[in-house]
Design an enzyme around this catalytic site. Sequence first.
Site, PDB file in Angstrom:
ATOM      1  CB  ALA A  68      -0.895  -0.032   1.224  1.00 16.01           C
ATOM      2  N   GLY A 112       0.500  -4.914   0.925  1.00  8.55           N
ATOM      3  CA  GLY A 112      -0.703  -4.977   0.092  1.00  8.55           C
ATOM      4  C   GLY A 112      -0.461  -5.657  -1.248  1.00  8.55           C
ATOM      5  CD  GLU A 115      -2.228  -7.493   3.203  1.00 11.15           C
ATOM      6  OE1 GLU A 115      -1.849  -6.349   2.873  1.00 11.15           O
ATOM      7  OE2 GLU A 115      -2.834  -7.740   4.247  1.00 11.15           O
ATOM      8  CD  GLU A 135       1.649  -5.441   5.718  1.00 12.33           C
ATOM      9  OE1 GLU A 135       2.414  -6.373   6.065  1.00 12.33           O
ATOM     10  OE2 GLU A 135       0.907  -5.510   4.717  1.00 12.33           O
TER      11      GLU A 135
HETATM   12  N1  DAK Z   1       4.674   3.189  -0.713  1.00  9.76           N
HETATM   13  C1  DAK Z   1       5.097   4.350  -1.258  1.00  9.76           C
HETATM   14  N2  DAK Z   1       6.262   4.473  -1.911  1.00  9.76           N
HETATM   15  C2  DAK Z   1       7.036   3.382  -2.029  1.00  9.76           C
HETATM   16  C3  DAK Z   1       6.665   2.128  -1.483  1.00  9.76           C
HETATM   17  C4  DAK Z   1       5.410   2.052  -0.796  1.00  9.76           C
HETATM   18  N3  DAK Z   1       4.948   0.911  -0.264  1.00  9.76           N
HETATM   19  N4  DAK Z   1       7.646   1.251  -1.745  1.00  9.76           N
HETATM   20  C5  DAK Z   1       8.580   1.901  -2.455  1.00  9.76           C
HETATM   21  N5  DAK Z   1       8.229   3.196  -2.610  1.00  9.76           N
HETATM   22  C6  DAK Z   1       8.964   4.249  -3.307  1.00  9.76           C
HETATM   23  C7  DAK Z   1      10.190   4.709  -2.508  1.00  9.76           C
HETATM   24  O1  DAK Z   1       9.816   5.659  -1.533  1.00  9.76           O
HETATM   25  C8  DAK Z   1      11.056   5.296  -3.595  1.00  9.76           C
HETATM   26  O2  DAK Z   1      10.562   6.579  -3.922  1.00  9.76           O
HETATM   27  P1  DAK Z   1      11.608   7.803  -4.213  1.00  9.76           P
HETATM   28  O3  DAK Z   1      12.482   7.891  -3.007  1.00  9.76           O
HETATM   29  O4  DAK Z   1      12.366   7.357  -5.449  1.00  9.76           O
HETATM   30  O5  DAK Z   1      10.726   8.981  -4.442  1.00  9.76           O
HETATM   31  C9  DAK Z   1      10.771   4.395  -4.797  1.00  9.76           C
HETATM   32  O6  DAK Z   1       9.513   3.746  -4.516  1.00  9.76           O
HETATM   33  C10 DAK Z   1      11.816   3.313  -4.993  1.00  9.76           C
HETATM   34  O7  DAK Z   1      11.967   2.639  -3.758  1.00  9.76           O
HETATM   35  P2  DAK Z   1      13.390   2.402  -3.062  1.00  9.76           P
HETATM   36  O8  DAK Z   1      14.347   3.494  -3.395  1.00  9.76           O
HETATM   37  O9  DAK Z   1      13.134   2.156  -1.611  1.00  9.76           O
HETATM   38  O10 DAK Z   1      13.853   1.066  -3.820  1.00  9.76           O
HETATM   39  P3  DAK Z   1      14.824  -0.067  -3.270  1.00  9.76           P
HETATM   40  O11 DAK Z   1      15.081  -0.944  -4.428  1.00  9.76           O
HETATM   41  O12 DAK Z   1      15.993   0.533  -2.538  1.00  9.76           O
HETATM   42  O13 DAK Z   1      13.963  -0.865  -2.167  1.00  9.76           O
HETATM   43  C11 DAK Z   1      11.957  -1.980  -1.299  1.00  9.76           C
HETATM   44  C12 DAK Z   1      12.826  -1.589  -2.553  1.00  9.76           C
HETATM   45  C13 DAK Z   1      10.694  -2.640  -1.791  1.00  9.76           C
HETATM   46  C14 DAK Z   1      12.751  -2.959  -0.452  1.00  9.76           C
HETATM   47  C15 DAK Z   1      11.663  -0.678  -0.475  1.00  9.76           C
HETATM   48  O14 DAK Z   1      11.130   0.317  -1.365  1.00  9.76           O
HETATM   49  C16 DAK Z   1      10.644  -0.918   0.605  1.00  9.76           C
HETATM   50  O15 DAK Z   1      10.974  -1.451   1.671  1.00  9.76           O
HETATM   51  N6  DAK Z   1       9.393  -0.461   0.382  1.00  9.76           N
HETATM   52  C17 DAK Z   1       8.340  -0.527   1.364  1.00  9.76           C
HETATM   53  C18 DAK Z   1       7.856  -1.941   1.466  1.00  9.76           C
HETATM   54  C19 DAK Z   1       6.756  -2.027   2.506  1.00  9.76           C
HETATM   55  O16 DAK Z   1       6.999  -1.807   3.701  1.00  9.76           O
HETATM   56  N7  DAK Z   1       5.584  -2.381   2.045  1.00  9.76           N
HETATM   57  C20 DAK Z   1       4.442  -2.527   2.898  1.00  9.76           C
HETATM   58  C21 DAK Z   1       3.654  -1.290   2.822  1.00  9.76           C
HETATM   59  S1  DAK Z   1       2.460  -1.237   4.079  1.00  9.76           S
HETATM   60  C22 DAK Z   1      -4.453  -1.336   6.404  1.00  9.76           C
HETATM   61  C23 DAK Z   1      -4.535  -1.495   5.059  1.00  9.76           C
HETATM   62  C24 DAK Z   1      -3.447  -1.873   4.336  1.00  9.76           C
HETATM   63  C25 DAK Z   1      -2.269  -2.070   4.933  1.00  9.76           C
HETATM   64  C26 DAK Z   1      -2.166  -1.910   6.287  1.00  9.76           C
HETATM   65  C27 DAK Z   1      -3.243  -1.549   7.013  1.00  9.76           C
HETATM   66  N8  DAK Z   1      -5.616  -0.940   7.177  1.00  9.76           N
HETATM   67  C28 DAK Z   1      -6.903  -0.852   6.496  1.00  9.76           C
HETATM   68  C29 DAK Z   1      -5.513  -0.721   8.560  1.00  9.76           C
HETATM   69  C30 DAK Z   1      -1.158  -2.406   4.103  1.00  9.76           C
HETATM   70  C31 DAK Z   1       0.007  -1.887   4.382  1.00  9.76           C
HETATM   71  C32 DAK Z   1       1.128  -2.037   3.485  1.00  9.76           C
HETATM   72  O17 DAK Z   1       1.080  -2.607   2.426  1.00  9.76           O
END
Ligand code: DAK
Length: 261
Positions: A68, A112, A115, A135
């Site tokens: 997400a 997400g 998911e 998350e």
């Molecule tokens: N959201 C927004 N931007 C993201 C992103 C994300 N999930 N993942 C990557 N990006 C963006 C980065 O900020 C970066 O943007 P700039 O800095 O270039 O502007 C660009 O994409 C490239 O990412 P990286 O520079 O970080 O690329 P790397 O190859 O170094 O790393 C990575 C890739 C996938 C390991 C890293 O980007 C990462 O850790 N991303 C986040 C992964 C993550 O934590 N995903 C889970 C998201 S939370 C709920 C509903 C839904 C949810 C929860 C609750 N409720 C209804 C309560 C769901 C939550 C999630 O999915």
Amino acid sequence: MSEPLILVEILPQPAKVALVRFNRPKVLNALNNALAIELETALQALDADPNVHVIVVTGSEKAFAAGADIAEMSSQSFATMFNQNYITAHWEAARNVRKPIIAAVSGYALGGGCEFAMMCDIIIAADTAKFGQPEITIGTIPGMGGTQRLPRAIGKAKAMEWCLTGRMVSAQEAEAAGLVARVVPAEKLLEEALATAAKIASHSLLSVMMLKETLNAAFETTLDQGLKFERRQFHASFSTSDQKEGMQAFLEKRKPAYKNQ
Ligand code: DAK
């Protein structure tokens, strides 16, 4: 005009396959609300389109979807999330699609992204795919079905370990755990996913949708109720012309010509 957040393509006939691509490459296909609305509209249209029997959803080589959109979510309050029915309002649309959806996953399928792949009916993964529910590492928990679908797919012990650590899991580990139907070389991912879709699409759509509905009932019912439902669906299939055609074609050693009736 701004770029579409998803790209939709209906493959040339006779494939009866649609390909949907997430299109936010700069943010690794992070899933925001606007994308969810576009996807909902597309899935509903494809589900209603008689020229489409199977939908394949994919991302880029680097990311199916890295979760997400954290930038969009970070400052949300409980009240805004609750009032807009965040996630449920648009993502649940995928659950209501009656035709099979195949997730063709390359690169990151996190949060997400993982998911959404689990909302699909089949996951085919590139050997480069990385799954995970990170998350917990950003102060929240899975919210798009991860805590419910992951243990059903891989069992409680593994699901707890994946979700509580938030670690990334390779395609090979995901396949061994039962999350993924098949791992293929990255350069063959789309070819393999589309071939699988075309194979499914060659069957009677009526039977395919009946089968999806019946198999999904296994997750919602007791064994006894599920078996009764299966038996009734099986009996009902004998009221269709496609069942007559399919069996007759077998006996006559020819290809069936289904009418989806
Ligand atoms: N959201 C927004 N931007 C993201 C992103 C994300 N999930 N993942 C990557 N990006 C963006 C980065 O900020 C970066 O943007 P700039 O800095 O270039 O502007 C660009 O994409 C490239 O990412 P990286 O520079 O970080 O690329 P790397 O190859 O170094 O790393 C990575 C890739 C996938 C390991 C890293 O980007 C990462 O850790 N991303 C986040 C992964 C993550 O934590 N995903 C889970 C998201 S939370 C709920 C509903 C839904 C949810 C929860 C609750 N409720 C209804 C309560 C769901 C939550 C999630 O999915």
